[in-house]
Design a protein around this motif. Structure first.
Motif, mmCIF file in Angstrom:
data_model
loop_
_atom_site.group_PDB
_atom_site.id
_atom_site.type_symbol
_atom_site.label_atom_id
_atom_site.label_comp_id
_atom_site.label_asym_id
_atom_site.label_seq_id
_atom_site.Cartn_x
_atom_site.Cartn_y
_atom_site.Cartn_z
ATOM 1 N N VAL A 94 -8.547 21.454 -3.765
ATOM 2 C CA VAL A 94 -8.910 22.626 -4.563
ATOM 3 C C VAL A 94 -9.063 22.195 -6.026
ATOM 4 C CG1 VAL A 94 -8.187 24.891 -5.385
ATOM 5 C CG2 VAL A 94 -7.839 24.271 -2.990
ATOM 6 N N SER A 103 -14.957 25.942 2.141
ATOM 7 C CA SER A 103 -15.846 24.953 1.547
ATOM 8 C C SER A 103 -17.277 25.477 1.498
ATOM 9 C CB SER A 103 -15.797 23.655 2.346
ATOM 10 O OG SER A 103 -16.607 22.679 1.763
ATOM 11 N N GLN A 117 -13.235 24.604 -3.294
ATOM 12 C CA GLN A 117 -12.650 23.873 -2.170
ATOM 13 C C GLN A 117 -13.542 22.677 -1.839
ATOM 14 O OE1 GLN A 117 -10.650 22.198 0.011
ATOM 15 N NE2 GLN A 117 -9.603 24.185 0.209
ATOM 16 N N ASN A 132 -12.725 22.607 5.508
ATOM 17 C CA ASN A 132 -12.008 23.835 5.208
ATOM 18 C C ASN A 132 -12.952 25.034 5.248
ATOM 19 O OD1 ASN A 132 -10.755 25.984 3.278
ATOM 20 N ND2 ASN A 132 -9.090 24.544 3.644
#
Length: 558
Positions: free
Chosen positions: A214, A77, A69, A74
């Motif tokens: 992604v 991450s 990620q 996010n």
């Protein structure tokens, strides 16, 4: 040692970063009578060099890669992803090594903060030239989009942290499109942590926020002195090149290269001259790197912390009495000795997941709620109904007291730590089963909670530790990997965010952390310094503490 960082602190959750490594022995180099210092190192060591003293050109190559990620906002991450992001996206607000706020004029030409009637407004005036690489102006809509994606109002966003964003009541257009007026409910003193970088409005759409990054880069949504030149999704290697659309100071480097290598391979690549810095993973690695021609060791403090996390959703560890007994059985001093063996470094045992002992806000909250005591642990397990079996391992209702410990990769220190934990728990009647996993499985192990016990760490990207309280301990946060907590505790945690004074907020956060630690689901173990072996002449790279040098300032001395 590869640092495995799991929880978001400020903007990041992280894995395998080039920062903590050579932690040293409580015995080595200091003599048997040397006393433990009262705080960990707060020093920086990164060869700070002015922009005009750097030569134009050159390549800077390190080990590293893009994690699954790539969006640092996010929840899935990592710190590696955040660092990669910073090479092709905005670095609008940074911090000095000691944590002072620095505004980048290439993004924010003016910043004003006012408080009226108890309401804080932050007016951000954006550089007139600032634009994303696809030509979209960087204006108030980028600030608004970043806020909306992270404020928690839309649960479809898998945001790393809503902290602070959820205290913003509006982001509106100012005198023109290049001005954003951010209004808070009350006062939010650590607001600079919210907009150190920001999202392209397209990247802030929910599907893109969750999925677009992604295993994929989006340089068209980025901005800055560098952009993606080559991204090899098969090997994981990344090359950044100068960005022709950049309006600010030209990057000094021709190329910034990440090569996807495990720690042992990276060490050998550095010794062969293929990398420009490497983090030695243990005393033996440091010994190999010391004295290499054309290199030097840079070592300083580290806003990292490594903790043992207990998955409270796993069957046996759902019992708080078992978790407490395990924590009482762990000699943290011995774990630190393993990590620091053979290196001249000492630090006190960490007492908080929020603050570091070199910060004025730090309190030793762990010692307030936990004492090392294997004999006490035995009594508590007896009381909880876990009785020793014929093999010494405790049993209850026909079930053995067997706990899994997930060991990622083949790092020698990781193996030694796992062995020590196994040896500590066995006399108490707990069998620790080592479950090996590849480094590449890190994200899935954590995000899907496929562990009983795991050692992982965090790096603070800013000095506002109280802001991370909910990320560690709120029961309704994905970032709370242990799953511990309660709605009542969540309410107390969130109340600390409303305190306008940073010192008072830190004091309140420390009190609440003590309550949270009594869930016995997270045990801070060690921090250690940041140690790098670096090619001589490489500037603005090393142990930077809270400082993240702007990409255009990284390069080689003239």
């Amino acid at each position: 040692m590869r640092a495995r960082l799991a929880l978001p602190i400020a903007l990041t959750a992280a894995i395998s970063v080039a920062a903590t490594a050579c932690q040293s022995s409580s015995e080595a180099g200091a003599g048997p009578d040397a006393k433990t210092p009262t705080s960990a190192s707060g020093a920086a060591d990164y060869n700070p060099t002015p922009y005009d003293k750097l030569k134009d050109g050159g390549t800077y190559t390190t080990a590293g890669t893009f994690d699954d990620q790539g969006n640092p906002f996010n929840v899935n991450s990592t710190l590696t992803a955040t660092r990669v992001w910073s090479w092709y996206n905005a670095n609008a607000i940074t911090f000095s090594p000691t944590g002072e706020v620095q505004y980048n004029p290439d993004y924010f030409s003016d910043v004003k903060v006012s408080v009226k009637g108890g309401t804080q407004k932050v007016t951000l005036t954006l550089n007139k030239k600032a634009a994303f690489n696809d030509g979209t102006p960087i204006d108030w809509t980028a600030i608004k989009a970043t806020w909306k994606a992270n404020n928690g109002s839309d649960k479809a966003y898998a945001a790393s942290t809503t902290e602070g964003y959820d205290q913003i009541t509006s982001v509106t257009r100012g005198k023109d499109d290049k001005q954003a007026v951010v209004t808070f409910q009350g006062v939010y003193a650590s607001w600079p942590s919210l907009f150190s970088t920001f999202l392209h409005p397209k990247a802030a759409k929910v599907d893109n926020f969750n999925k677009a990054y992604v295993k994929k880069a989006h340089p068209e949504w980025g901005a800055g002195p560098y952009t993606v030149g080559k991204w090899d999704t098969h090997s994981g290697d990344i090359t950044f090149v100068r960005n022709a659309k950049w309006w600010g100071k030209r990057g000094k480097l021709d190329k910034r290269v990440y090569v996807n290598l495990e720690s042992t391979a990276a060490l050998n690549a550095f010794k062969n001259g293929q990398l420009d810095y490497v983090t030695p993973g243990d005393a033996e690695s440091l010994k190999q790197l010391k004295g290499l021609k054309g290199t030097e060791i840079r070592s300083g403090g580290s806003p990292f912390e490594y903790s043992l996390r207990f998955n409270t959703k796993s069957p046996v560890l759902g019992d708080k009495a078992v978790r407490k007994a395990i924590q009482e059985s762990i000699d943290r001093t011995q774990i630190a000795k393993i990590q620091f063996q053979g290196l001249d470094y000492k630090e006190p045992l960490p007492g908080s997941a929020l603050f570091y002992s070199f910060q004025k806000s730090y309190k030793d909250n762990v010692s307030a709620v936990l004492k090392y005591g294997p004999e006490q642990a035995k009594k508590e397990l007896d009381a909880a109904g876990w009785k020793p079996g014929s093999d010494g391992i405790r049993e209850k209702d026909g079930e053995k007291l067997e706990i899994g410990y997930t060991l990622l990769g083949d790092d020698p220190l990781g193996k030694a730590t796992a062995g020590a934990l196994t040896a500590m728990l066995k006399p108490v009647g707990v069998r620790l089963t080592i479950k090996k996993a590849a480094d590449t499985d890190f994200a899935s192990v954590l995000n899907e909670r496929k562990f009983d016990l795991i050692l992982s760490g965090n790096r603070s990207m800013d000095p506002f530790g109280a802001r991370a309280l909910c990320e560690f301990y709120c029961s309704d946060r994905e970032s709370n990997l242990t799953g511990a907590g309660s709605p009542a505790l969540d309410k107390e945690i969130r109340a600390t965010a409303d305190i306008p004074d940073l010192d008072q907020q830190a004091a309140a956060a420390n009190k609440v952390e003590r309550k949270a630690l009594r869930n016995y689901a997270l045990l801070p173990l060690f921090s250690g310094p940041s140690t790098y072996s670096v090619k001589k002449g490489l500037a603005n790279v090393g142990a930077t503490m809270f400082y993240s040098p702007l990409p255009e300032t990284v390069g080689w001395e003239k």
